[in-house]
Each structure stands twice: as C-alpha cells, then as structure tokens.
Design an enzyme around this catalytic site. Structure first.
Site, PDB file in Angstrom:
ATOM      1  N   HIS A  43     -20.319  38.513  -2.061  1.00 10.73           N
ATOM      2  CA  HIS A  43     -19.695  38.411  -3.379  1.00 10.73           C
ATOM      3  C   HIS A  43     -18.423  37.578  -3.236  1.00 10.73           C
ATOM      4  CE1 HIS A  43     -21.895  42.264  -4.860  1.00 10.73           C
ATOM      5  NE2 HIS A  43     -22.553  41.171  -5.181  1.00 10.73           N
ATOM      6  N   GLU A  46     -14.556  38.756  -3.250  1.00  6.25           N
ATOM      7  CA  GLU A  46     -14.152  39.836  -2.356  1.00  6.25           C
ATOM      8  C   GLU A  46     -13.590  39.251  -1.063  1.00  6.25           C
ATOM      9  OE1 GLU A  46     -17.661  42.308  -2.231  1.00  6.25           O
ATOM     10  OE2 GLU A  46     -17.626  42.588  -4.405  1.00  6.25           O
ATOM     11  N   HIS A 167     -17.842  44.481   1.933  1.00  4.63           N
ATOM     12  CA  HIS A 167     -17.553  44.198   0.528  1.00  4.63           C
ATOM     13  C   HIS A 167     -16.124  44.646   0.204  1.00  4.63           C
ATOM     14  CE1 HIS A 167     -21.646  43.395  -1.362  1.00  4.63           C
ATOM     15  NE2 HIS A 167     -21.977  43.749  -0.125  1.00  4.63           N
ATOM     16  N   GLU A 277     -17.098  49.181   1.486  1.00  6.28           N
ATOM     17  CA  GLU A 277     -16.194  48.631   0.482  1.00  6.28           C
ATOM     18  C   GLU A 277     -14.776  48.781   1.024  1.00  6.28           C
ATOM     19  OE1 GLU A 277     -17.014  47.149  -2.287  1.00  6.28           O
ATOM     20  OE2 GLU A 277     -19.061  47.785  -2.750  1.00  6.28           O
TER      21      GLU A 277
END
Length: 321
Positions: A43, A46, A167, A277
């Site tokens: 992504h 990020e 992420h 994350e």
C-alpha cells in the site's frame, strides 16, 4: 535477485536474498535451507512499511549479531522492500495518501488494491468491485503485475516456512484468515507466535501491539497473508533425501518436538503467515499514515527482534498437517 517483475508504469520490482554458507560443522549441513519471505510497501501511503523492510534488510546484510548470523547459517531470507513502486512514487509526486497501484481504467479510474487481488477468495468480503474505491479488487484475481511478481517470488521458494507482510497503521499483529470466522487448523500456533511477537515489541520501546485474527479486525479477502497460508507444500521439500518418519524421529531425539507425528500424518507443511500493522496506534487524533520521521528507526528497532523470533520459531517448529 534484482528485477522480479515490472509494474504498469514500467518500474522494476526488486527482491533481495540473504543467507550465509552453511558451516561445515553444522548438524543440518546436508539439509536444504528453509526459507522466510518478507514484503513491504504493498500500500503506497504506508511509508513506514517501506522503511521497516529496508531496516530489516540493512541488518541482515551488515550485522554480526549471533541471532542474525546463525539464522542466516540455517535459512534463506527473501525480501521485497517495495511491492508497489508506482503507487509509492505517486505518493511523492501526486497524492500523499494514495493506497493502490496505478492501473489506468478505461473509465478514468486509477488503481487496484493489491492486497485485495490475490487468488484467495477473491471478490468476497472486504473488497469492492467499484474501480474508484480504495479497496477495488481489480478485474480478475491476480490481474496485477505487482501481485503476479510477489506470487512468483514466493512460488520460487519451495521451502518457505514463514511469510510476513508489513503495513501501517494501528499496531496490530494479524494472523489468518480474513474471509471467514471459522478457526483455522494452525490457529493455536499462530496465536502463540503473534502473542510472543507483541511482547517482544513492547519490551523495546513500550509500544503495545494487539495480536488477533484478521477477521476480528474486519473482513478481508484476497490478501497476501491468506494466500500464503493456503500454499501447502510436501514436507519432503524440507528434508532432502530423508524419509519423513525418519526425520521426525531424529527431531524427537534432539527435543525439537515433544513427540513425533503419527504415521500417515505430517506429510505437508504451510507457512506461518502474518500481517503486521506498524506505528502509529489507531487513535483518531494521531498522525495516521503521515508518521514523523523520528519514528522510523524506533519502529525498526522494535520490529527486528520480533521478526528474528518469528523466523527462528518457524524454522524450528514447522506447521505440518
């Protein structure tokens, strides 16, 4: 490994491979090395995921820490620092918060969410058919060259016992799967490793990471993490010329396992598979994707030991069935 794929806009996707020659005195000298796969930057916005994969790569390449050198004696680490280079460039030149790749749609829309494009329950919960959506799943499963490249790298690793996707943000350690609430076969092992990684991270700078299933956060389909977990391989890939039962017996003698697998079982293995994350936490008033650059190194410092634990656990305690 250099160029492992080419994006819509013609940029190379790079992969890096890290390992050491196996020491002659090693008891595993005759066995093929197990493999661990890591990727970041799927992504575009990020940025801390791009930086953290590079932090890991730097230490794999330069450190004389025994936890790293012994890991590389016994395993190969393959790392893709930036899965989505087109999107990443666009976050510098266009929209800082751009998420997807840069596929141009005939209707004037741009981008596919690459983490909704893997051929694992593609088009189910948590993805969109609308090309303007941030979670647009693409025209077909694995339609995107970036996904094809990352799949090809993983498929080139017949002894991959672990895979990790970095992420941001929310400080979470997510385990499979995202498309169903049904518990998976290796839920207990995944939960134990995820919980242990959270404790390791907290011990570095005091940051709290939550270990949970993907589905407990929100529904996700066609993600990299779920696709990796579905990739079962013959256990004999890890054993060279050894018979599976013979190898299990030897492992028991060395106390690598508490007991051997029963006859007729344990003929395939799957990779431990996680999404992490990274910083910051999920408070609405926080910086979100635009993390202060002063947090780049501390994030790497807390994730590296968790990664080393993850890799070591995976090579010593393979997920068999």
């Amino acid at each position: 490994m250099r160029n492992v794929g080419t994006t819509h806009e013609g940029r190379e996707i790079m992969a890096l491979r890290f390992t050491n020659p196996t020491p002659a005195a090693s008891t595993n000298a005759t066995l093929p090395k197990k493999q661990v796969y890591v990727q970041g930057g799927i992504h575009a916005r990020e940025w801390i995921s791009h930086a953290t994969t590079q932090y890991i790569a730097y230490h794999l390449a330069t450190s004389d820490d025994r936890k790293i050198t012994t890991l590389l004696d016994e395993a190969e680490i393959v790392l893709v620092p930036v899965v989505n280079p087109d999107g990443y460039v666009y976050t510098w030149s266009g929209d800082r918060l751009w998420r997807k790749n840069r596929r141009a749609d005939a209707r004037g829309a741009f981008g596919v969410d690459l983490n909704r494009n893997y051929p694992s329950h593609w088009g189910e919960a948590g993805s969109s058919k609308f090309p303007y959506s941030e979670t647009y799943m693409g025209p077909s499963a694995a339609s995107e060259p970036e996904v094809q490249a990352s799949m090809a790298v993983f498929n080139s690793l017949p002894r991959a016992v672990a895979a990790l996707d970095l992420h941001a943000y929310s400080q979470l350690i997510l385990r499979p799967v995202g498309w169903t609430r049904k518990y998976q076969l290796h839920e207990a092992q995944h939960a134990a490793v995820g919980d242990a990684m959270a404790k390791i991270i907290k011990n570095v700078h005091g940051k709290d990471y939550i270990s949970e299933r993907e589905i407990d956060l929100y529904p996700v389909s066609a993600s990299a993490t779920d696709w990796w977990y579905e990739q079962s391989r013959p256990l004999k890939n890890l054993l060279g010329d050894k018979d599976v039962v013979q190898a299990e017996g030897e492992a028991m003698k060395k106390k690598k396992h508490k007991k051997p697998l029963p006859p007729g079982h344990g003929t395939i293995f799957r990779p431990y598979s996680y999404t992490i994350e990274l910083r910051p936490s999920s408070e609405w008033w926080g910086p979100g994707f635009v993390l202060d650059k002063r947090e780049i190194i501390p994030t790497g410092e807390e994730i590296l030991p968790a990664f080393l634990y993850f890799a070591r656990t995976a090579i010593e305690n393979v997920l068999t069935e």
